[in-house]
Design an enzyme around this catalytic site. Structure first.
Site, short mmCIF file in Angstrom:
data_model
loop_
_atom_site.label_atom_id
_atom_site.label_comp_id
_atom_site.label_asym_id
_atom_site.label_seq_id
_atom_site.Cartn_x
_atom_site.Cartn_y
_atom_site.Cartn_z
N HIS A 104 11.90 -0.90 4.79
CA HIS A 104 11.57 -0.57 3.44
C HIS A 104 10.64 0.92 3.58
O HIS A 104 10.93 1.48 2.68
CB HIS A 104 10.90 -1.22 2.59
CG HIS A 104 9.48 -1.65 2.61
ND1 HIS A 104 9.03 -2.65 3.35
CD2 HIS A 104 8.51 -0.95 2.06
CE1 HIS A 104 7.69 -2.80 3.20
NE2 HIS A 104 7.32 -1.69 2.41
N ASP A 139 13.17 -6.90 7.60
CA ASP A 139 12.33 -5.70 6.95
C ASP A 139 11.62 -5.18 8.30
O ASP A 139 10.54 -4.44 8.28
CB ASP A 139 11.38 -6.02 5.71
CG ASP A 139 10.87 -4.73 5.18
OD1 ASP A 139 11.59 -3.78 5.39
OD2 ASP A 139 9.90 -4.84 4.41
N SER A 212 2.09 -1.13 4.83
CA SER A 212 3.42 -1.50 5.22
C SER A 212 3.77 -1.03 6.64
O SER A 212 3.95 0.18 6.76
CB SER A 212 4.73 -1.15 4.09
OG SER A 212 4.38 -1.91 3.07
#
Length: 478
Positions: A104, A139, A212
């Site tokens: 992402h 992810d 992230s």
């Protein structure tokens, strides 16, 4: 004696405190200095269509909204495409420039720039990165930069050895504050969020937007997780962060590096967890395993697995539930022949299945095989809190059922019944009872009688709704 006992307890308490202090390193600085050069900041940019209003400048409904819209229109900015930037984190896993991050972080980006930790031997400028491969299911994304010097890198550790309470370090680019370090402990293991292959380590180390894709390190400096998500009511860290376990990530990264895509094993069954009432209805000693609800065309059907089988072991590993089975199958090599042990008709059988590839299966849906049974005569009956009817052509058309559909149709459900509580509704199709096909109401009566004769307290039904099957156990009267 009492005084002696108190003295001993006080000594033990002080000793425990000393051991706790010794268990925590005096400083994390040496470890942070060693692993920091492998952590990178990631900046992505994407060209987006221009907005027609002043969003982001003034609140919606503001009296200044019309003024700013007119200002944008006069300057030709209202519909002009603009470049949008985002920040994330990552880490280098090889000296030749392979970098791991979250999917992402780089999804839909048309430019990816990597900023390295400042220091001797590090690149002095941001380097462009290309995408080697991505896996939205976990992810994870694998990137590559080209450089004329070997890069500092880190290695993956064994996430299965991480224990609740172990110290960990999270590193990354939180809120644009690059190369930031936070420390905490492993708060929980084997967390699932929403994905099929989820295996998250929960930590209280501070993780915020921008972290992230960054690494979660153990005290040996090995990566045991990739920081992916947080649970927060306000968007900031409240001490509940999630890192995808390294033992999941390494398999994905290896496949992305070799093939540019994932290649997961595929068994070809639909499954559900075995509940206590389902276990009782089937005669199982304990509520474990994965109950097969449907076997479409694929490896399992070719090998002879059947609807109603309970998978209790896969490739020599005990199957506790559906989540564990899905992860294990996905991690198994495509084309491998594995032994699948199933519980069937009161005993266990071993079936040899050659796994297919899940990604190939997801690109197409196997066609159903047409049946040849004649339609049964019209009849209705109330049983187990259900009003049931045989399947007629009119009902088939009304429910948009396929030509090969067979079973008993639920016409109504008593809202005070166990059947209603367990989710059965009008329009459901019951295709099996007691793990045998039912086409007529007499078939159902026979299954009920057989279950009672066998001393069963409940009857197992296979119910389909919009083509999706699931097993439901209903208590028998008397």
């Amino acid at each position: 004696m009492r005084l002696l006992a108190l003295t001993v307890l006080s000594t033990l308490f002080l000793l425990a405190q000393v051991l706790m202090v010794q268990a925590r390193p005096e400083s994390l600085a040496p470890l942070a200095e060693r692993i920091s050069p492998s952590v990178v900041n990631i900046t992505t940019s994407t060209m987006v269509e221009g907005q027609t209003g002043p969003q982001g400048i003034v609140p919606e409904g503001s009296p200044f909204e019309d003024f700013f819209r007119e200002f944008q229109d006069r300057n030709g900015e209202g519909d002009r495409p603009r470049r949008s930037s985002a920040l994330g984190s990552g880490f280098v896993i090889s000296e030749d420039g392979f970098i791991v991050t979250n999917n992402h972080v780089i999804a839909e980006a048309d430019e990816i720039l990597i900023e390295f930790f400042p220091g001797e031997g590090q690149p002095k400028k941001k380097l462009p990165a290309k995408v080697i491969g991505t896996d939205p299911n976990t992810d994870i994304a694998l990137l590559k930069v080209e450089t004329d010097r070997p890069l500092s890198f880190v290695t993956f550790g064994d996430s299965d050895t991480a224990r609740v309470g172990d110290w960990v370090i999270a590193m990354g680019n939180p809120l644009g504050q690059g190369f930031s370090v936070s420390a905490g402990i492993v708060s929980a293991r084997n967390r699932a969020l929403s994905g099929t292959y989820d295996d998250y380590i929960q930590t209280d180390a501070a993780i915020n937007r921008g972290n992230s894709g960054g690494p979660l390190f153990n005290m040996e400096g090995n990566v045991i997780g990739v920081n992916t998500a947080i649970l927060s009511p306000n968007g900031g860290s409240i001490g509940i962060g999630f890192s995808m376990a390294s033992n999941v990530v390494t398999k994905v990264v290896d496949q992305l590096r070799e093939f540019g895509e994932t290649r997961r094993g595929w068994l070809g069954v639909r499954i559900q967890d075995v509940t206590e009432d389902v276990a009782e209805a089937m005669g199982l000693e304990k509520a474990t395993g994965a109950l097969i609800t449907d076997v479409p065309d694929g490896p399992a059907k070719d090998a002879g697995l059947q609807s109603g089988d309970v998978i209790v072991s896969f490739d020599g590993v005990e199957v506790k539930d559906t989540r564990g089975l899905v992860r294990q199958v996905g991690n198994t090599e495509v084309g491998k022949s594995v032994r699948v042990v199933v519980y069937r008709e009161g005993g266990t059988q071993t079936v040899l299945v050659t796994l297919g590839r899940r990604e190939d299966a997801e690109r197409g849906t196997p066609a159903a095989q047409p049946g040849e049974e004649d339609a049964p005569s019209v009849a209705e009956k109330e049983v187990l809190g259900l009003t049931l009817s045989v399947l007629t052509e009119d009902i088939r058309d009304e429910l948009s059922l396929s030509a090969d559909a067979q079973g008993l149709v639920v016409m109504a459900v008593d809202e005070s019944s166990e059947a209603f509580e367990k989710g059965l509704r009008a329009g459901d199709l019951i295709t099996e009872a007691g793990q045998q096909k039912v086409v007529t109401l007499a078939d159902l009566d026979d299954r009920i009688a057989e279950a009672k004769e066998a001393g069963r307290k409940s009857l197992l039904l296979l119910v389909r709704r919009n083509g999706e099957p699931r097993f439901v156990a209903l208590s028998l009267d008397g």
